[in-house]
Design a protein around this motif. Structure first.
Motif, PDB file in Angstrom:
ATOM      1  N   ILE A 145      -5.854  -2.797  -5.078  1.00 16.66           N
ATOM      2  CA  ILE A 145      -5.361  -3.511  -3.901  1.00 16.66           C
ATOM      3  C   ILE A 145      -3.831  -3.537  -3.867  1.00 16.66           C
ATOM      4  O   ILE A 145      -3.218  -3.435  -2.806  1.00 16.66           O
ATOM      5  CB  ILE A 145      -5.948  -4.940  -3.859  1.00 16.66           C
ATOM      6  CG1 ILE A 145      -5.640  -5.612  -2.513  1.00 16.66           C
ATOM      7  CG2 ILE A 145      -5.466  -5.786  -5.017  1.00 16.66           C
ATOM      8  CD1 ILE A 145      -6.371  -6.943  -2.326  1.00 16.66           C
ATOM      9  N   PHE A 146      -3.205  -3.598  -5.044  1.00 21.60           N
ATOM     10  CA  PHE A 146      -1.749  -3.711  -5.094  1.00 21.60           C
ATOM     11  C   PHE A 146      -1.058  -2.369  -4.844  1.00 21.60           C
ATOM     12  O   PHE A 146      -0.031  -2.324  -4.173  1.00 21.60           O
ATOM     13  CB  PHE A 146      -1.325  -4.306  -6.433  1.00 21.60           C
ATOM     14  CG  PHE A 146      -1.898  -5.675  -6.671  1.00 21.60           C
ATOM     15  CD1 PHE A 146      -1.436  -6.769  -5.974  1.00 21.60           C
ATOM     16  CD2 PHE A 146      -2.947  -5.856  -7.567  1.00 21.60           C
ATOM     17  CE1 PHE A 146      -1.975  -8.030  -6.156  1.00 21.60           C
ATOM     18  CE2 PHE A 146      -3.506  -7.106  -7.767  1.00 21.60           C
ATOM     19  CZ  PHE A 146      -3.025  -8.198  -7.059  1.00 21.60           C
ATOM     20  N   ILE A 147      -1.621  -1.270  -5.359  1.00 23.28           N
ATOM     21  CA  ILE A 147      -0.979   0.017  -5.078  1.00 23.28           C
ATOM     22  C   ILE A 147      -1.231   0.447  -3.633  1.00 23.28           C
ATOM     23  O   ILE A 147      -0.447   1.200  -3.057  1.00 23.28           O
ATOM     24  CB  ILE A 147      -1.383   1.121  -6.082  1.00 23.28           C
ATOM     25  CG1 ILE A 147      -2.882   1.413  -6.046  1.00 23.28           C
ATOM     26  CG2 ILE A 147      -0.928   0.745  -7.484  1.00 23.28           C
ATOM     27  CD1 ILE A 147      -3.286   2.599  -6.921  1.00 23.28           C
ATOM     28  N   ALA A 148      -2.325  -0.048  -3.024  1.00 21.20           N
ATOM     29  CA  ALA A 148      -2.548   0.223  -1.599  1.00 21.20           C
ATOM     30  C   ALA A 148      -1.501  -0.487  -0.749  1.00 21.20           C
ATOM     31  O   ALA A 148      -1.059   0.038   0.274  1.00 21.20           O
ATOM     32  CB  ALA A 148      -3.948  -0.220  -1.190  1.00 21.20           C
ATOM     33  N   LEU A 149      -1.086  -1.662  -1.159  1.00 21.47           N
ATOM     34  CA  LEU A 149      -0.073  -2.421  -0.423  1.00 21.47           C
ATOM     35  C   LEU A 149       1.347  -1.960  -0.726  1.00 21.47           C
ATOM     36  O   LEU A 149       2.275  -2.225   0.046  1.00 21.47           O
ATOM     37  CB  LEU A 149      -0.198  -3.911  -0.764  1.00 21.47           C
ATOM     38  CG  LEU A 149      -1.483  -4.611  -0.304  1.00 21.47           C
ATOM     39  CD1 LEU A 149      -1.579  -5.995  -0.925  1.00 21.47           C
ATOM     40  CD2 LEU A 149      -1.537  -4.714   1.229  1.00 21.47           C
ATOM     41  N   ALA A 150       1.553  -1.283  -1.852  1.00 20.08           N
ATOM     42  CA  ALA A 150       2.897  -0.895  -2.296  1.00 20.08           C
ATOM     43  C   ALA A 150       3.514   0.142  -1.354  1.00 20.08           C
ATOM     44  O   ALA A 150       2.823   0.815  -0.583  1.00 20.08           O
ATOM     45  CB  ALA A 150       2.836  -0.355  -3.718  1.00 20.08           C
ATOM     46  N   GLN A 172     -10.363   1.290   3.996  1.00 21.28           N
ATOM     47  CA  GLN A 172     -10.882   0.789   5.269  1.00 21.28           C
ATOM     48  C   GLN A 172      -9.986  -0.292   5.858  1.00 21.28           C
ATOM     49  O   GLN A 172      -9.727  -0.312   7.066  1.00 21.28           O
ATOM     50  CB  GLN A 172     -12.297   0.240   5.089  1.00 21.28           C
ATOM     51  CG  GLN A 172     -12.931  -0.230   6.394  1.00 21.28           C
ATOM     52  CD  GLN A 172     -14.372  -0.690   6.215  1.00 21.28           C
ATOM     53  OE1 GLN A 172     -14.926  -0.619   5.117  1.00 21.28           O
ATOM     54  NE2 GLN A 172     -14.984  -1.164   7.283  1.00 21.28           N
ATOM     55  N   MET A 173      -9.471  -1.178   5.014  1.00 24.63           N
ATOM     56  CA  MET A 173      -8.708  -2.322   5.514  1.00 24.63           C
ATOM     57  C   MET A 173      -7.236  -1.992   5.765  1.00 24.63           C
ATOM     58  O   MET A 173      -6.638  -2.504   6.707  1.00 24.63           O
ATOM     59  CB  MET A 173      -8.809  -3.478   4.521  1.00 24.63           C
ATOM     60  CG  MET A 173     -10.181  -4.144   4.461  1.00 24.63           C
ATOM     61  SD  MET A 173     -10.635  -5.027   5.983  1.00 24.63           S
ATOM     62  CE  MET A 173      -9.402  -6.340   6.010  1.00 24.63           C
ATOM     63  N   THR A 174      -6.635  -1.168   4.894  1.00 20.81           N
ATOM     64  CA  THR A 174      -5.189  -0.963   4.973  1.00 20.81           C
ATOM     65  C   THR A 174      -4.779   0.352   5.601  1.00 20.81           C
ATOM     66  O   THR A 174      -3.657   0.476   6.104  1.00 20.81           O
ATOM     67  CB  THR A 174      -4.547  -1.031   3.575  1.00 20.81           C
ATOM     68  OG1 THR A 174      -4.931   0.129   2.813  1.00 20.81           O
ATOM     69  CG2 THR A 174      -4.944  -2.287   2.836  1.00 20.81           C
ATOM     70  N   GLY A 175      -5.640   1.366   5.525  1.00 22.49           N
ATOM     71  CA  GLY A 175      -5.245   2.705   5.950  1.00 22.49           C
ATOM     72  C   GLY A 175      -4.513   3.483   4.883  1.00 22.49           C
ATOM     73  O   GLY A 175      -4.061   4.612   5.118  1.00 22.49           O
ATOM     74  N   ALA A 176      -4.374   2.908   3.683  1.00 24.63           N
ATOM     75  CA  ALA A 176      -3.773   3.650   2.568  1.00 24.63           C
ATOM     76  C   ALA A 176      -4.646   4.846   2.222  1.00 24.63           C
ATOM     77  O   ALA A 176      -5.868   4.831   2.430  1.00 24.63           O
ATOM     78  CB  ALA A 176      -3.624   2.735   1.352  1.00 24.63           C
ATOM     79  N   THR A 177      -4.025   5.900   1.688  1.00 22.49           N
ATOM     80  CA  THR A 177      -4.735   7.131   1.355  1.00 22.49           C
ATOM     81  C   THR A 177      -4.793   7.308  -0.157  1.00 22.49           C
ATOM     82  O   THR A 177      -3.762   7.285  -0.834  1.00 22.49           O
ATOM     83  CB  THR A 177      -4.043   8.351   1.970  1.00 22.49           C
ATOM     84  OG1 THR A 177      -3.932   8.165   3.383  1.00 22.49           O
ATOM     85  CG2 THR A 177      -4.828   9.620   1.688  1.00 22.49           C
ATOM     86  N   PHE A 178      -6.009   7.470  -0.679  1.00 17.11           N
ATOM     87  CA  PHE A 178      -6.213   7.688  -2.113  1.00 17.11           C
ATOM     88  C   PHE A 178      -6.673   9.123  -2.366  1.00 17.11           C
ATOM     89  O   PHE A 178      -7.411   9.704  -1.572  1.00 17.11           O
ATOM     90  CB  PHE A 178      -7.270   6.730  -2.660  1.00 17.11           C
ATOM     91  CG  PHE A 178      -6.777   5.317  -2.852  1.00 17.11           C
ATOM     92  CD1 PHE A 178      -6.368   4.877  -4.103  1.00 17.11           C
ATOM     93  CD2 PHE A 178      -6.742   4.432  -1.789  1.00 17.11           C
ATOM     94  CE1 PHE A 178      -5.920   3.576  -4.291  1.00 17.11           C
ATOM     95  CE2 PHE A 178      -6.291   3.133  -1.965  1.00 17.11           C
ATOM     96  CZ  PHE A 178      -5.884   2.700  -3.223  1.00 17.11           C
TER      97      PHE A 178
END
Length: 375
Positions: free
Chosen positions: A311-316, A340-346
């Motif tokens: 969750i923290f690296i998605a927000l970083a 799904q919630m942030t749109g961050a790409t893994f």
């Protein structure tokens, strides 16, 4: 606080992945931060019994208090939850108590992200969390104290103070933990962690409360024996045995945490909680074997830290790269929720030798003028 919430919710299937409480914790925390109303059907679908337990109810109520949320379905055994966040105004002074042995560390997991960001400088928020400090199926408070929080400080600069007021052992709980959580006015930095470095020291504590000291000694001795048999030098092993006083612990129980500190500042843990049905030697052995299993993959975070940091690296802000062992179901679930919630790409790169590289392009989250998705 309740309201009828029906339209334009982000729908999150509570049965996918590990299908447990982690879906709730991550989704609710991100809902609060991002001002996105959510609906979660099939809550804890893969657990027996399914639906909310008291600790999940307490966690959602705590998050709702942080962001003035409106909720539906937040009660014992509920299998469908809706959560409409309001405005987060920090600092907060809050207490959460499930009234059971529900884990204090899981209460911290759902509330911590919500308290980390402020649009202007504020004093730290203060949390008093009651319940189990050394509970099964959850990180022990010792793990949070010696593995998770040092990671947060080293890589994100977050100096989160944690004070164990009283330990609450499985199965009665009754513990209390105080946390002081500072807030940031800027985005979290990305994390690059791909070289673990050599193990320099293995520390740990075998603890009991309301039980004879020899039980802690037996857990410690069994853990040391496993480490020595695996070729770890006795010169770098520092595992203590501790017995708490009646004032320091509620009820009777125990647990052990062992953790390796490496040359590049990584901390890798292994732990186990004492139960009446298992010998102390089995508990100590389990913790040491878990530590060794995580060290063999040459990863920089262990299997429990792996999912907690998603969750923290998605927000970083920026590109994070972390080397770890095989992905757990909890980590795969955390990634799906974050995407799904942030749109961050893994991106996941699996190596035949067993380790995995987790890469993430984070969203650079910072608080903005309050806005809630219309419903």
């Amino acid at each position: 606080m309740t309201s009828t919430i029906a339209h334009n919710l982000v729908h999150i299937d509570g049965s996918f992945g590990e299908g447990g409480g982690q879906i709730l914790r991550n989704a609710v925390a991100l809902s609060a931060l991002l001002s996105k109303p959510i609906s979660i059907p099939n809550v804890r679908h893969n657990r027996k019994p399914p639906g909310l337990r008291k600790q999940h109810e307490a966690g959602i109520i705590l998050a709702a208090a942080i962001c003035s949320a409106e909720t539906e379905g937040v009660h014992l055994s509920s299998t469908s939850v809706t959560f409409k966040p309001g405005k987060i105004e920090l600092p907060k002074i809050l207490t959460a108590d499930p009234g059971t042995a529900g884990s204090t560390t899981l209460l911290l997991q759902v509330s911590l992200p919500c308290l980390l960001f402020s649009s202007s400088p504020t004093p730290p928020s203060q949390l008093t969390l009651r319940g189990g400090t050394n509970a099964i199926q959850a990180p022990q408070i010792d793990y949070t104290q010696h593995v998770f929080l040092p990671f947060m400080k080293r890589h994100f600069g977050l100096d989160i103070a944690l004070n164990i007021i009283r330990r609450g052992y499985f199965p009665k709980g009754g513990g209390a933990v105080f946390c002081s959580v500072p807030s940031l006015t800027k985005a979290l930095p990305p994390v690059t962690l791909t070289e673990r470095g050599p193990v320099q020291l293995i520390r740990g504590e075998a603890r009991v409360g309301g039980l004879p000291f020899i039980i802690a000694e037996r857990m410690r001795n069994a853990a040391c024996a496993i480490l020595l048999a695996a070729g770890v030098s006795s010169a770098i092993i520092r595992i203590d045995a501790v017995r708490e006083t009646q004032e320091e612990a509620f009820g009777s129980g125990g647990g052990i945490l062992v953790f390796a500190e490496t040359g590049n500042g990584c901390v890798i843990g292994g732990s186990s909680v004492s139960t009446k049905s298992r010998d102390p030697e089995e508990i100590g052995k389990e913790a040491a074997e878990e530590l060794l299993r995580n060290l063999r993959h040459d990863g920089c975070v262990d299997e429990h830290l792996q999912d907690q940091i998603i969750i923290f690296i998605a927000l970083a802000k920026g590109h994070s790269t972390i080397k770890t062992g095989p992905l757990t179901d909890h980590t795969i679930t955390a990634i799906k929720i974050a995407e799904q919630m942030t749109g961050a790409t893994f991106h996941l790169q699996q190596n035949p030798s067993g380790f995995v590289i987790i890469s993430c392009d984070g969203i650079g989250y910072t608080p903005s003028p309050h806005k809630i998705d219309k419903i």
